[in-house]
Design an enzyme around this catalytic site. Structure first.
Site, PDB file in Angstrom:
ATOM      1  N   SER A   1      38.163  41.471  41.187  1.00  0.00           N
ATOM      2  CA  SER A   1      38.027  42.067  39.856  1.00  0.00           C
ATOM      3  C   SER A   1      37.152  43.304  39.783  1.00  0.00           C
ATOM      4  CB  SER A   1      37.533  41.010  38.859  1.00  0.00           C
ATOM      5  OG  SER A   1      38.560  40.082  38.632  1.00  0.00           O
TER       6      SER A   1
ATOM      7  N   LYS B   1      30.491  45.978  31.587  1.00  0.00           N
ATOM      8  CA  LYS B   1      31.561  45.062  31.204  1.00  0.00           C
ATOM      9  C   LYS B   1      31.064  44.077  30.141  1.00  0.00           C
ATOM     10  CE  LYS B   1      34.764  41.948  33.707  1.00  0.00           C
ATOM     11  NZ  LYS B   1      35.049  41.440  35.072  1.00  0.00           N
TER      12      LYS B   1
ATOM     13  N   SER C   1      39.665  41.785  36.562  1.00  0.00           N
ATOM     14  CA  SER C   1      39.341  41.687  35.154  1.00  0.00           C
ATOM     15  C   SER C   1      38.446  42.815  34.657  1.00  0.00           C
ATOM     16  CB  SER C   1      38.653  40.347  34.873  1.00  0.00           C
ATOM     17  OG  SER C   1      37.387  40.275  35.510  1.00  0.00           O
TER      18      SER C   1
END
Length: 539
Positions: free
Chosen positions: A227, A122, A203
């Site tokens: 997330s 990420k 997210s």
């Protein structure tokens, strides 16, 4: 906390700003082109890490060939074709790293199960290489980490190839109460590969979409509340949100140190277990890791008969948001019984909903303190040095950074005082009392449980830039606030959209949860690869 949508629903091959794929806005919903042909078959579809290792051992694959195949597939379906848009930047050194690992394999042998395996991370995880770390924000464009995060160091030490970075909900979905998960100013909107008009959840949306679409062997996400598990559920993945402190957060753009953690996102429990073992370890730069009870090999807990005799509590309060999800979950509870589990139903967490406001209070205080510390650590050459600088940047670049939603949570966080404020101290104590002592620990002790079960989330909602996320229900908050482990596993589909089932429990109970998750997965084999449909089928 009115935003259980807040963090729970929060939950290209070049180092430049990436424009979002062409979409037609109808009622604020990005629509995929209806005439996009389905992608052709891909040689690496659904292959596990062990399959890739067997292929390299036999000579069918090399690490270089794997990297090249994934890069070609990214070009074909992430940046073109269905345009999933899950990857924000490719590692320009990925092929050369793979070639070096291939030489090492020949000369010295393999380091372990991740040797030569392409992994995506990420874009809030620092990598001291030619890639940026931006959290999806244009405010951090051209920001290069001075050193690897602990996660990146561990991946490199294990022999993994960091293939690139995934798009995310900008600033890990902490900027605004009205955000669209999977959207960032730098990366645009990530799409759900099962139905391209649907949201990938956030997210860690890019990590979820990319791993599900077979653009990597597996991916790393981060979670503060939902997330890792929400995008895993929405993209039919296994996601492990470990106990806070099992994986160091050093070098990860933070939200809140009391809840933040990285975690693996993969297509199978075995792959997630391999990744988890590679990432654990004590780190002097993260005090929470000193208390960890970790293993370097979680695959030893993979047991097909692992549910026999397990006492599992059903958290009914997290049901009831979707009739079809309820039916699916109730059918699966029957399967758990057949596998030998002892079901306690209901086994609700009595404090659920009572710490929502205090959770948000803690997150806002810690966001200001933790983000300021991170940005200061980037050095004098960094584009921004504080949360205040970021807020000012966003205002000056409103047309690019805030075309759909603002920064109300950033502004509230900036108004907070230091972590010595009584309001913060009391809120944190309340969180731990209600989520731990009177919450998960209480219900497990009362019912003599080994783990708890709930639906992770419902079918993905249509992405809507006008109104923001439409999270309908599911589970993540008690485990997130407590800092306790939580694993989601593909459970099935509603109108072709993935639904996950959550296994969660006490601190450091990852071995048990992996055992139960694996036994469930092997008995049900629920995951199906995505078909990149333009829209969900309701017929």
């Amino acid at each position: 906390m009115k935003r259980r949508k807040f963090l729970e629903a929060s939950a290209l091959g070049c180092a430049v700003a990436i424009t979002q794929p062409a979409v037609v806005i109808a009622g604020g919903v990005p629509k995929a082109d209806l005439d996009v042909a389905p992608p052709k078959e891909f040689e690496l579809d659904e292959l596990k890490i062990s399959d890739l290792q067997d292929g390299m051992k036999s000579g069918r694959f090399t690490s270089r060939s794997l990297v090249k195949k994934y890069l070609d597939r990214i070009d074909e379906i992430d940046k073109n074709g269905p345009a999933v848009n899950s990857i924000i930047e490719i590692n320009p050194d990925a092929i050369s790293i793979a070639e070096a690992l291939d030489r090492e394999r020949k000369e010295k042998g393999v380091r372990g199960p991740l040797h030569g395996i392409p992994i995506l991370v990420k874009d809030n995880i620092d990598t001291a290489d030619r890639m940026m770390t931006t959290a999806g924000s244009l405010a951090l464009l051209d920001s290069h980490a001075p050193q690897d995060s602990f996660v990146a160091k561990k991946l490199r030490a294990a022999g993994a190839v960091i293939l690139g970075k995934t798009n995310l909900s900008e600033w890990a979905n902490i900027r605004s109460n009205h955000s669209s998960s999977g959207w960032s100013g730098r990366g645009g909107q990530t799409r759900n590969p099962y139905a391209l008009d649907r949201n990938p959840c956030g997210s860690s949306s890019g990590s979820g979409a990319a791993a599900s679409a077979n653009l990597c062997a597996a991916a790393i996400g981060t979670e503060t509340d939902g997330s890792v598990v929400c995008p895993s559920s929405a993209n039919s993945l296994v996601g492990i949100k470990p106990t806070v402190g099992l994986i160091s957060r050093a070098g990860i753009i933070p939200i809140a140190h009391s809840q933040d953690t990285a975690g693996p996102m993969a297509r199978t429990v075995s792959d997630a277990a391999v990744l988890l073992g590679a990432l654990t370890g004590i780190d002097i730069n993260d005090g929470a890791t000193k208390a960890q009870r970790s293993f370097t090999d979680y695959t030893k807990f993979l047991d097909k008969g692992g549910l026999k005799g397990a006492r599992l509590g059903i958290v009914r309060k997290n049901f009831g948001f979707n009739d079809r999800v309820d039916k699916l979950m109730n059918d699966l509870i029957g399967e758990l019984k057949k596998l030998g589990a002892i079901i306690v139903d209901p086994a609700d967490i009595p404090t659920s909903g009572k710490f929502d406001d205090s959770e948000l209070e803690v997150l806002l205080y810690e966001l200001k303190a933790d983000l300021n510390k991170y940005l200061k650590g980037l050095g004098p050459g960094a584009p921004v040095h504080s949360l205040k600088d970021v807020i000012e940047f966003n205002e000056k670049n409103r047309d690019r950074e805030m075309p759909y939603f603002g920064q109300d949570l950033f502004i509230k966080a900036e108004a907070k005082g230091p972590l010595t404020d009584k309001k913060y101290v009391d809120a944190l104590a309340k969180n731990h009392l209600l989520a731990r002592t009177q919450g998960i620990d209480f219900v497990m002790r009362k019912n003599r449980l080994d783990a708890l079960i709930a639906p992770t989330g419902g079918p993905a909602w249509p992405t809507d830039w006008i109104n923001g996320d439409h999270f309908t229900g599911g589970y993540s908050t008690a485990s997130a606030v407590a800092g306790y482990p939580h694993i989601t596993v593909p459970a099935g589909y509603v109108f072709g959209l993935p639904v996950g089932i959550s296994f969660f429990g006490a601190a450091w109970s990852e071995p048990k949860l992996i055992q139960y998750a694996y036994a469930f997965e092997q008995a049900t084999m629920a995951r199906r690869p995505p078909r990149f449909l333009a829209a969900a089928s309701v017929s």
